[in-house]
Design a protein around this motif. Sequence first.
Motif, short mmCIF file in Angstrom:
data_model
loop_
_atom_site.label_atom_id
_atom_site.label_comp_id
_atom_site.label_asym_id
_atom_site.label_seq_id
_atom_site.Cartn_x
_atom_site.Cartn_y
_atom_site.Cartn_z
N ARG A 75 0.84 -1.21 0.00
CA ARG A 75 0.00 0.00 0.00
C ARG A 75 0.87 1.26 0.00
NH1 ARG A 75 -2.18 0.59 5.52
NH2 ARG A 75 -0.07 1.42 5.79
N HIS A 77 4.16 1.61 -0.58
CA HIS A 77 5.05 1.67 -1.74
C HIS A 77 4.29 2.21 -2.95
CE1 HIS A 77 7.20 -0.06 -5.26
NE2 HIS A 77 8.27 0.32 -4.56
N ALA A 78 3.10 1.69 -3.20
CA ALA A 78 2.29 2.14 -4.35
C ALA A 78 1.94 3.62 -4.23
CB ALA A 78 1.03 1.30 -4.46
N ARG A 79 1.55 4.07 -3.04
CA ARG A 79 1.21 5.49 -2.84
C ARG A 79 2.42 6.38 -3.08
NH1 ARG A 79 2.34 8.11 1.27
NH2 ARG A 79 2.35 6.37 2.71
N VAL A 81 5.16 5.67 -4.89
CA VAL A 81 5.51 5.65 -6.32
C VAL A 81 4.58 6.57 -7.09
CG1 VAL A 81 5.52 4.19 -8.39
CG2 VAL A 81 6.62 3.39 -6.28
N GLU A 82 3.29 6.51 -6.79
CA GLU A 82 2.32 7.38 -7.47
C GLU A 82 2.64 8.85 -7.24
OE1 GLU A 82 -2.42 8.39 -7.23
OE2 GLU A 82 -1.80 6.31 -6.96
N TYR A 83 3.11 9.19 -6.05
CA TYR A 83 3.48 10.57 -5.74
C TYR A 83 4.76 10.98 -6.47
CZ TYR A 83 4.54 14.81 -3.15
OH TYR A 83 4.83 16.12 -2.82
N GLY A 84 5.58 10.01 -6.85
CA GLY A 84 6.83 10.32 -7.54
C GLY A 84 8.08 10.12 -6.71
#
Length: 118
Positions: A75, A77-79, A81-84
């Motif tokens: 959860r 890690h995905a958030r 990565v999405e933020y950059g």
Amino acid sequence: MVRDYDEAIRFYVEGLGFTLVEDLPQGDKRWVVVSPGEGTSLLLAQADTGQQQARVGDQTGGRVGFFLNTDDFDRDHARMVEYGVHFRETPRDEVYGRVAVFEDLYGNRWDLLQPARA
């Protein structure tokens, strides 16, 4: 140490999911504290001397110096990565848990870590 209070607050709160605990004026500086939770806090101090500015992003000599524990690695890690957020590696499983090295907005290295269950 950070280059700019507001960009650092944005990164830690929006990018890493920290809570802004305090942001108080203190003369020509600010007292800025962020927290990932569970009684841990991080003081964001704006570098103002040449020596301090030279250390922003290299506060631990290029080594991982900070650990961000999570109870849900995928959860978070995905958030992130999405933020950059820049991860230096793909997630890996170690005997101590699931981990991946990432950099904060200045290049300091952190571990995102979900400890192994006992």
